[in-house]
Scaffold this active site. Sequence first.
Site, mmCIF file in Angstrom:
data_model
loop_
_atom_site.group_PDB
_atom_site.id
_atom_site.type_symbol
_atom_site.label_atom_id
_atom_site.label_comp_id
_atom_site.label_asym_id
_atom_site.label_seq_id
_atom_site.Cartn_x
_atom_site.Cartn_y
_atom_site.Cartn_z
ATOM 1 N N CYS A 119 0.737 -1.176 0.091
ATOM 2 C CA CYS A 119 -0.021 -0.007 -0.040
ATOM 3 C C CYS A 119 0.868 1.314 0.096
ATOM 4 O O CYS A 119 2.018 1.175 0.119
ATOM 5 C CB CYS A 119 -0.893 0.081 1.216
ATOM 6 S SG CYS A 119 -0.395 0.211 2.689
ATOM 7 N N HIS A 179 13.918 -14.579 11.965
ATOM 8 C CA HIS A 179 13.761 -14.808 13.476
ATOM 9 C C HIS A 179 12.277 -14.652 13.641
ATOM 10 O O HIS A 179 11.903 -15.388 14.576
ATOM 11 C CB HIS A 179 14.430 -13.447 13.850
ATOM 12 C CG HIS A 179 15.724 -13.548 13.981
ATOM 13 N ND1 HIS A 179 16.544 -12.534 14.814
ATOM 14 C CD2 HIS A 179 16.758 -14.549 13.583
ATOM 15 C CE1 HIS A 179 17.745 -12.956 14.751
ATOM 16 N NE2 HIS A 179 17.922 -13.825 13.741
#
Length: 146
Positions: A68, A101
């Site tokens: 966006c 992670h």
Amino acid sequence: MEKEILGMASDHAGFVMKEAIKARLIAAGYEIKDFGTYSEESCDYADYAHPLATAVSQGTIKRAIAFCGSGNGINMTLNKHNGVRSAYCWNEEITRLARQHNDANICVMPARFLKEELCWTLSEIFLATEFEGGRHQKRVEKMMRF
């Protein structure tokens, strides 16, 4: 082995970037499920984020890329869904760490603030980087409790 289908979504501000990255992904051999939007006509990112996030939540789409204008609205909307770990990616290291992670399954980029070449590089990093697991696994599990 079945080919992975990547999901994509954007609002009007991210449409041009989505189309550019989608074309490059298709050329690289990826199959794309485009959840919209399909033009630069003004629209609401939530109308496209919710169907994409539902597909990820249900497991029919494993990974996705979304845009966006700022990246914030669509990212916030995507993360309302169970099982979605949408990461706001704006540089190479952040993108790599989102996968390594956090096991991010959606990469969101701010289309108005990044050039196409960087979006392409970030897309490649997102798709090529594996989740490290180990000490990060329990953190991801804690993140997904609610």
